[in-house]
Structure formats: structure tokens, C-alpha cells
Design a protein around this motif. Structure first.
Motif, PDB file in Angstrom:
ATOM      1  N   SER A  24       0.842  -1.202   0.000  1.00  0.00           N
ATOM      2  CA  SER A  24       0.000   0.000   0.000  1.00  0.00           C
ATOM      3  C   SER A  24       0.872   1.244   0.000  1.00  0.00           C
ATOM      4  CB  SER A  24      -0.924   0.016   1.222  1.00  0.00           C
ATOM      5  OG  SER A  24      -1.887  -1.010   1.141  1.00  0.00           O
TER       6      SER A  24
ATOM      7  N   PHE B 207       0.718   5.457   0.500  1.00  0.00           N
ATOM      8  CA  PHE B 207      -0.065   6.553   1.052  1.00  0.00           C
ATOM      9  C   PHE B 207       0.702   7.867   0.888  1.00  0.00           C
ATOM     10  CE2 PHE B 207      -0.808   2.732   3.558  1.00  0.00           C
ATOM     11  CZ  PHE B 207      -2.184   2.643   3.609  1.00  0.00           C
TER      12      PHE B 207
ATOM     13  N   ALA C 298      -0.179   9.920   5.949  1.00  0.00           N
ATOM     14  CA  ALA C 298       0.270   8.810   6.795  1.00  0.00           C
ATOM     15  C   ALA C 298       1.217   9.216   7.921  1.00  0.00           C
ATOM     16  CB  ALA C 298       0.944   7.754   5.932  1.00  0.00           C
TER      17      ALA C 298
ATOM     18  N   LEU D  36      -7.545   4.262   7.726  1.00  0.00           N
ATOM     19  CA  LEU D  36      -7.766   5.540   7.048  1.00  0.00           C
ATOM     20  C   LEU D  36      -8.991   6.249   7.597  1.00  0.00           C
ATOM     21  CD1 LEU D  36      -6.881   4.612   3.365  1.00  0.00           C
ATOM     22  CD2 LEU D  36      -5.769   6.390   4.738  1.00  0.00           C
TER      23      LEU D  36
ATOM     24  N   VAL E 199      -6.345   8.589  -1.561  1.00  0.00           N
ATOM     25  CA  VAL E 199      -5.710   8.504  -0.241  1.00  0.00           C
ATOM     26  C   VAL E 199      -4.851   7.253  -0.103  1.00  0.00           C
ATOM     27  CG1 VAL E 199      -7.462   9.895   0.917  1.00  0.00           C
ATOM     28  CG2 VAL E 199      -7.781   7.405   0.738  1.00  0.00           C
ATOM     29  N   ARG E 200      -4.999   6.323  -1.049  1.00  0.00           N
ATOM     30  CA  ARG E 200      -4.196   5.106  -0.988  1.00  0.00           C
ATOM     31  C   ARG E 200      -4.234   4.393  -2.328  1.00  0.00           C
ATOM     32  NH1 ARG E 200      -6.323  -0.320   1.619  1.00  0.00           N
ATOM     33  NH2 ARG E 200      -7.423  -0.165  -0.366  1.00  0.00           N
TER      34      ARG E 200
END
Length: 251
Positions: free
Chosen positions: A157, A159, A164, A182, A231-232
Motif C-alpha cells: 500500500s 499513502f 500517513a 484511514l 488517499v491510498r
């Protein structure tokens, strides 16, 4: 095992016959193949021809070799990964397990995730997923996901560091929070976009996932979007012999 009637038996025809027996269950998951000598006598060919035929099945991922030279039909139990339910709506995360681990546990299997974390400049590809400039710092969480102690997925993942930094996402351990991390830190995913590519693995992926020769992987990319921007981005490498990917769509 049925004796071949054609006198011109080849490695390919031996592979075809054994493959049919694997598919119809005559040779079930985990079953040992007859020895090379037994197969050579049965088909009336040399042991070299038999070995070449069995090698074709090994390259297809249907047969695996063991120490001592015995070959067996692969016996992996695949998991059903429902990508419609995964991380959707009322997530199954708890303080102990995230959504993925909970789903595996509910299926009667034993999940585990081994985590490494780093802050790195975004590659062009990652930058495109996250909508940032290439070279921008991103927090990378790489997880080796195992089921019943065996590698099943490599999940990485990415971020934005601005999201983060200073959160549990930078902790090098298997972290989980109800509703997802999140959401807990104020950056919930409101929608996601999936991309799935089926390809052959890289040498590193083959080694880390203990893939037999000839085993393809599915690369699943899920980009999660917040109110204003991604956001990811999560990239999961899933061996084709260990997964059934499921989507449920209203039509």
C-alpha cells in the motif's frame, strides 16, 4: 490409468493423458504420480520421454516435485477473495484483525501478515495512482500475507506522506482499527477503482511466494479516493493457483 492405444506415444500425449486424469479426479489433489519407470512401462516409451511429459505438467503448475524425486498433483486449497465485499460498507476490521484477515478467519483458515514500512519517493506509476508528482514522498506498507502458514499474497500500500505521517500507518506491525485505519485517522475511502492484470510473476515474486514454474499471478490494484483526491493505492500480487476472485454486481 488407461493404457494408451496409440503406438506413437510422445511426451505431449503422456502429459495430455495425465492432465485428463488430474482434471477428472482420477489423480486427486496430493496424489503421487506413478514412478517414471512405471509410467515408461505403461506407455511403452523410454524414461526420458516420460520425464519430458511430466515436466510439461510441472511447467503448467499441475504437478510439483518433492525431495527424493516423487511427483504429486498440486493440493493447494484456494481462498475465495470477494473483491466486492472487501473493504466495502460495514468493514469487518477490529482492533485485532483487518478486513482481509477477518474474511480469511471466517472461512476457517489461519491468516497472518508480516509488515515492512518505508518512506520512499513515488515512482511514476505510483504517482499516477495517487495524483501526486513523481518523486513525492509516500509511505509504503508492504505486507506478506500468509494463509495457514503459506505465502498467499504480496500486498503493498502507498499513502501520501501528508496523510500517513505520525499515524499507525508508519508502524512496522500488523495494525488494525475498527472501520479501517484511514477512516480512523480522518481520511476515509469513499470510493475505489480496481485494475486487474493477469501476468507471469517476476523472479522475486516467484521466490517470495514460493510459486511452482508456470504459475501466473493476478495483479490487483485498488486506488482508494477520499473527498478531494486519492488517499491510498494498494497493489496485491495473488498467485493464480491459490485464489478465486469474485465480484458481485447489480445489473
Amino acid at each position: 490409468m488407461t493404457q494408451k492405444a496409440d503406438s506413437r506415444v510422445t511426451a505431449r500425449s503422456i502429459a495430455d493423458d495425465l492432465r485428463d486424469q488430474i482434471r477428472d479426479g482420477t489423480l486427486g489433489p496430493g496424489a503421487a504420480l506413478p514412478t517414471t519407470r512405471e509410467l515408461a512401462e505403461h506407455y511403452g516409451v523410454t524414461m526420458k520421454t516420460v520425464s519430458s511429459g511430466v515436466d510439461l505438467l510441472k511447467a503448467e503448475g499441475l504437478v510439483v516435485g518433492e525431495r527424493g524425486g516423487r511427483r504429486r498433483v498440486r493440493s493447494d486449497r484456494p481462498i475465495t477473495w470477494n473483491l466486492t465485499r472487501f473493504e466495502r460498507g460495514r468493514r469487518r476490521d477490529s482492533a485485532a484483525m483487518d478486513d482481509w484477515s477477518t474474511a480469511i478467519k471466517e472461512a476457517g483458515r489461519e491468516p497472518a501478515q508480516h509488515v515492512e514500512v518505508a518512506t520512499l519517493p513515488a515512482s511514476k506509476e505510483v504517482a499516477g495512482w495517487l495524483g501526486v508528482e513523481a518523486g513525492t514522498d509516500v509511505v509504503v506498507r508492504e505486507r506478506m500475507r500468509t494463509v495457514d502458514g503459506r505465502p498467499f499474497q504480496l500486498s503493498t500500500s502507498y499513502f501520501p506522506a501528508s496523510i500517513a505521517a505520525g499515524t499507525p500507518l508508519t508502524e512496522e506491525r500488523d495494525v488494525a482499527m475498527p472501520g479501517g485505519i484511514l477512516n480512523a485517522i480522518g481520511h476515509p475511502q469513499l470510493r475505489v477503482r480496481d485494475e486487474i492484470t493477469v501476468r507471469m510473476p517476476s523472479p522475486e515474486e516467484s521466490e517470495r511466494l514460493a510459486l511452482p514454474p508456470g504459475t501466473p499471478v493476478a495483479q490487483h490494484v485498488r486506488v482508494g479516493f477520499g473527498e478531494l483526491a486519492p488517499v491510498r493505492a494498494m497493489v496485491t500480487i495473488a498467485p493464480g493457483d491459490r485464489h478465486i476472485l469474485v465480484y458481485e454486481l447489480e445489473v
